[in-house]
Design a protein around this motif. Structure first.
Motif, PDB file in Angstrom:
ATOM      1  N   THR A   5      53.826  71.848  32.227  1.00  0.00           N
ATOM      2  CA  THR A   5      52.821  71.857  31.155  1.00  0.00           C
ATOM      3  C   THR A   5      53.204  72.851  30.068  1.00  0.00           C
ATOM      4  O   THR A   5      54.110  73.669  30.237  1.00  0.00           O
ATOM      5  CB  THR A   5      51.450  72.252  31.720  1.00  0.00           C
ATOM      6  OG1 THR A   5      51.573  73.542  32.318  1.00  0.00           O
ATOM      7  CG2 THR A   5      50.981  71.256  32.748  1.00  0.00           C
ATOM      8  N   ARG A   6      52.452  72.767  28.966  1.00  0.00           N
ATOM      9  CA  ARG A   6      52.724  73.633  27.826  1.00  0.00           C
ATOM     10  C   ARG A   6      52.667  75.112  28.218  1.00  0.00           C
ATOM     11  O   ARG A   6      53.432  75.918  27.718  1.00  0.00           O
ATOM     12  CB  ARG A   6      51.689  73.347  26.725  1.00  0.00           C
ATOM     13  CG  ARG A   6      51.929  74.080  25.434  1.00  0.00           C
ATOM     14  CD  ARG A   6      52.861  73.339  24.489  1.00  0.00           C
ATOM     15  NE  ARG A   6      52.362  71.998  24.195  1.00  0.00           N
ATOM     16  CZ  ARG A   6      53.122  70.992  23.750  1.00  0.00           C
ATOM     17  NH1 ARG A   6      54.399  71.180  23.546  1.00  0.00           N
ATOM     18  NH2 ARG A   6      52.609  69.809  23.510  1.00  0.00           N
ATOM     19  N   SER A   7      51.760  75.450  29.133  1.00  0.00           N
ATOM     20  CA  SER A   7      51.575  76.856  29.483  1.00  0.00           C
ATOM     21  C   SER A   7      52.804  77.447  30.169  1.00  0.00           C
ATOM     22  O   SER A   7      53.001  78.666  30.167  1.00  0.00           O
ATOM     23  CB  SER A   7      50.345  77.002  30.384  1.00  0.00           C
ATOM     24  OG  SER A   7      50.525  76.240  31.561  1.00  0.00           O
ATOM     25  N   PHE A   8      53.627  76.609  30.757  1.00  0.00           N
ATOM     26  CA  PHE A   8      54.868  77.093  31.381  1.00  0.00           C
ATOM     27  C   PHE A   8      55.748  77.809  30.346  1.00  0.00           C
ATOM     28  O   PHE A   8      56.409  78.797  30.650  1.00  0.00           O
ATOM     29  CB  PHE A   8      55.628  75.916  31.989  1.00  0.00           C
ATOM     30  CG  PHE A   8      56.951  76.294  32.607  1.00  0.00           C
ATOM     31  CD1 PHE A   8      57.030  76.748  33.923  1.00  0.00           C
ATOM     32  CD2 PHE A   8      58.126  76.210  31.867  1.00  0.00           C
ATOM     33  CE1 PHE A   8      58.246  77.110  34.490  1.00  0.00           C
ATOM     34  CE2 PHE A   8      59.356  76.574  32.424  1.00  0.00           C
ATOM     35  CZ  PHE A   8      59.408  77.016  33.741  1.00  0.00           C
ATOM     36  N   TYR A   9      55.741  77.283  29.112  1.00  0.00           N
ATOM     37  CA  TYR A   9      56.605  77.813  28.059  1.00  0.00           C
ATOM     38  C   TYR A   9      55.932  78.913  27.251  1.00  0.00           C
ATOM     39  O   TYR A   9      56.518  79.480  26.350  1.00  0.00           O
ATOM     40  CB  TYR A   9      57.008  76.677  27.105  1.00  0.00           C
ATOM     41  CG  TYR A   9      57.706  75.540  27.801  1.00  0.00           C
ATOM     42  CD1 TYR A   9      59.074  75.592  28.042  1.00  0.00           C
ATOM     43  CD2 TYR A   9      56.996  74.418  28.227  1.00  0.00           C
ATOM     44  CE1 TYR A   9      59.723  74.547  28.677  1.00  0.00           C
ATOM     45  CE2 TYR A   9      57.632  73.373  28.869  1.00  0.00           C
ATOM     46  CZ  TYR A   9      58.998  73.447  29.093  1.00  0.00           C
ATOM     47  OH  TYR A   9      59.626  72.416  29.729  1.00  0.00           O
ATOM     48  N   ASP A  10      54.655  79.157  27.610  1.00  0.00           N
ATOM     49  CA  ASP A  10      53.830  80.086  26.851  1.00  0.00           C
ATOM     50  C   ASP A  10      53.930  81.495  27.427  1.00  0.00           C
ATOM     51  O   ASP A  10      52.943  82.207  27.538  1.00  0.00           O
ATOM     52  CB  ASP A  10      52.374  79.586  26.916  1.00  0.00           C
ATOM     53  CG  ASP A  10      51.579  80.084  25.728  1.00  0.00           C
ATOM     54  OD1 ASP A  10      52.160  80.717  24.856  1.00  0.00           O
ATOM     55  OD2 ASP A  10      50.364  79.837  25.715  1.00  0.00           O
ATOM     56  N   ARG A  11      55.124  81.884  27.846  1.00  0.00           N
ATOM     57  CA  ARG A  11      55.343  83.194  28.447  1.00  0.00           C
ATOM     58  C   ARG A  11      56.602  83.811  27.845  1.00  0.00           C
ATOM     59  O   ARG A  11      57.266  83.192  27.034  1.00  0.00           O
ATOM     60  CB  ARG A  11      55.508  83.043  29.964  1.00  0.00           C
ATOM     61  CG  ARG A  11      54.265  82.460  30.635  1.00  0.00           C
ATOM     62  CD  ARG A  11      54.514  82.195  32.101  1.00  0.00           C
ATOM     63  NE  ARG A  11      55.505  81.139  32.302  1.00  0.00           N
ATOM     64  CZ  ARG A  11      56.500  81.224  33.191  1.00  0.00           C
ATOM     65  NH1 ARG A  11      56.621  82.269  33.940  1.00  0.00           N
ATOM     66  NH2 ARG A  11      57.355  80.236  33.314  1.00  0.00           N
ATOM     67  N   GLN A  68      55.913  75.122  17.861  1.00  0.00           N
ATOM     68  CA  GLN A  68      55.179  74.983  19.124  1.00  0.00           C
ATOM     69  C   GLN A  68      56.121  75.117  20.319  1.00  0.00           C
ATOM     70  O   GLN A  68      57.226  74.565  20.320  1.00  0.00           O
ATOM     71  CB  GLN A  68      54.506  73.611  19.152  1.00  0.00           C
ATOM     72  CG  GLN A  68      53.556  73.456  20.320  1.00  0.00           C
ATOM     73  CD  GLN A  68      52.875  72.095  20.312  1.00  0.00           C
ATOM     74  OE1 GLN A  68      53.468  71.112  19.901  1.00  0.00           O
ATOM     75  NE2 GLN A  68      51.654  72.059  20.772  1.00  0.00           N
ATOM     76  N   GLY A  70      57.494  74.518  24.194  1.00  0.00           N
ATOM     77  CA  GLY A  70      57.605  73.289  24.975  1.00  0.00           C
ATOM     78  C   GLY A  70      58.278  72.162  24.217  1.00  0.00           C
ATOM     79  O   GLY A  70      58.273  71.024  24.661  1.00  0.00           O
ATOM     80  N   SER A  90      56.165  84.272  24.541  1.00  0.00           N
ATOM     81  CA  SER A  90      54.790  84.661  24.816  1.00  0.00           C
ATOM     82  C   SER A  90      53.979  84.492  23.531  1.00  0.00           C
ATOM     83  O   SER A  90      54.525  84.518  22.435  1.00  0.00           O
ATOM     84  CB  SER A  90      54.748  86.102  25.317  1.00  0.00           C
ATOM     85  OG  SER A  90      55.478  86.947  24.478  1.00  0.00           O
ATOM     86  N   PRO A  91      52.647  84.306  23.671  1.00  0.00           N
ATOM     87  CA  PRO A  91      51.795  83.940  22.531  1.00  0.00           C
ATOM     88  C   PRO A  91      51.837  84.939  21.376  1.00  0.00           C
ATOM     89  O   PRO A  91      51.655  84.558  20.213  1.00  0.00           O
ATOM     90  CB  PRO A  91      50.395  83.909  23.139  1.00  0.00           C
ATOM     91  CG  PRO A  91      50.607  83.703  24.584  1.00  0.00           C
ATOM     92  CD  PRO A  91      51.900  84.369  24.918  1.00  0.00           C
ATOM     93  N   THR A 147      56.889  68.338  27.082  1.00  0.00           N
ATOM     94  CA  THR A 147      55.748  68.333  28.000  1.00  0.00           C
ATOM     95  C   THR A 147      55.084  66.956  28.063  1.00  0.00           C
ATOM     96  O   THR A 147      54.062  66.795  28.706  1.00  0.00           O
ATOM     97  CB  THR A 147      54.692  69.368  27.570  1.00  0.00           C
ATOM     98  OG1 THR A 147      54.128  68.955  26.305  1.00  0.00           O
ATOM     99  CG2 THR A 147      55.307  70.733  27.418  1.00  0.00           C
TER     100      THR A 147
END
Length: 186
Positions: A5-11, A68, A70, A90-91, A147
DNA sequence: CTGTTGATCTGCT
DNA sequence: GCAGATCAACAGT
């Protein structure tokens, strides 16, 4: 296999680079399914990373690394080679991406042999420009959403233990060699 | 506009 | 180990 998911790449880019090891990169083209296990990655960041394409700000070429997470960042180099990255950061960070350096071929080996015009399986996808040629990744895949079940995405794969990850200086660059941001499976 | 450099691979020596 | 292929970004004129 479930798509990451997108959150995987959000780190943090470096953490994502480590976690991408053992995951499956899947390519759908002309009715063929081609996949391989990610065996080697490198992290590229921004202002703290003189070796990154983004060092020095956004350009038309590298804008995907600011976009963006992902998504795919494909770039052309040395006049004849494409390389593929997964945008990850990360964000609160401006830019970053993970270069996929090497795969272990799983499905679609016939297709890859045809693309590369060789039959030596161990030489099919063991370099960043080799795997893009084998998977037929070009600038058309620039910005592709990894994703979604599109023509290029990443799914779950093998479980990799921390003790199985080897880190070292990144390959083929002269700047920032003190950063141990190359990761591979033992 | 011009020259240099580069997150590479191949093929030859 | 090294040259060649051959192009986008960048710094300099």
């Amino acid at each position: 296999m479930t798509i990451l998911t997108r959150s995987f790449y959000d780190r943090d880019t470096v953490d994502v680079a480590k976690d991408l090891l053992g995951k499956m990169l899947v390519r759908k083209i002309d009715g063929n399914i081609i996949s391989g296990v990610i065996a080697e990655t490198e992290a590229y960041r921004y202002k703290d990373d003189p070796a990154s394409h983004t060092y020095g700000g956004m350009t038309e070429r590298n804008q995907a690394m600011f976009g963006q997470v992902g998504r795919a960042y494909v770039y052309f180099t040395y006049g004849m080679h494409y390389c593929v990255n997964a945008v990850a950061r990360s964000p609160d960070y401006e830019a970053g991406a993970v270069l996929i350096r090497s795969l272990v071929p799983k499905k679609g080996i016939d297709f890859m042999s045809k693309q590369r015009k060789i039959h030596d399986i161990s030489n099919l996808t063991n370099g960043p420009a080799k795997l893009t040629q084998a998977l037929k990744i070009t600038k058309k895949e620039y910005g592709e959403d990894l994703t979604k079940r599109s023509s290029l995405y990443v799914t779950d794969g093998l479980e990799i233990k921390k003790s199985e990850i080897l880190s070292g200086p990144r390959i083929g660059i002269k700047k920032a060699n003190d950063k141990m941001w190359n990761f591979k499976i033992i």
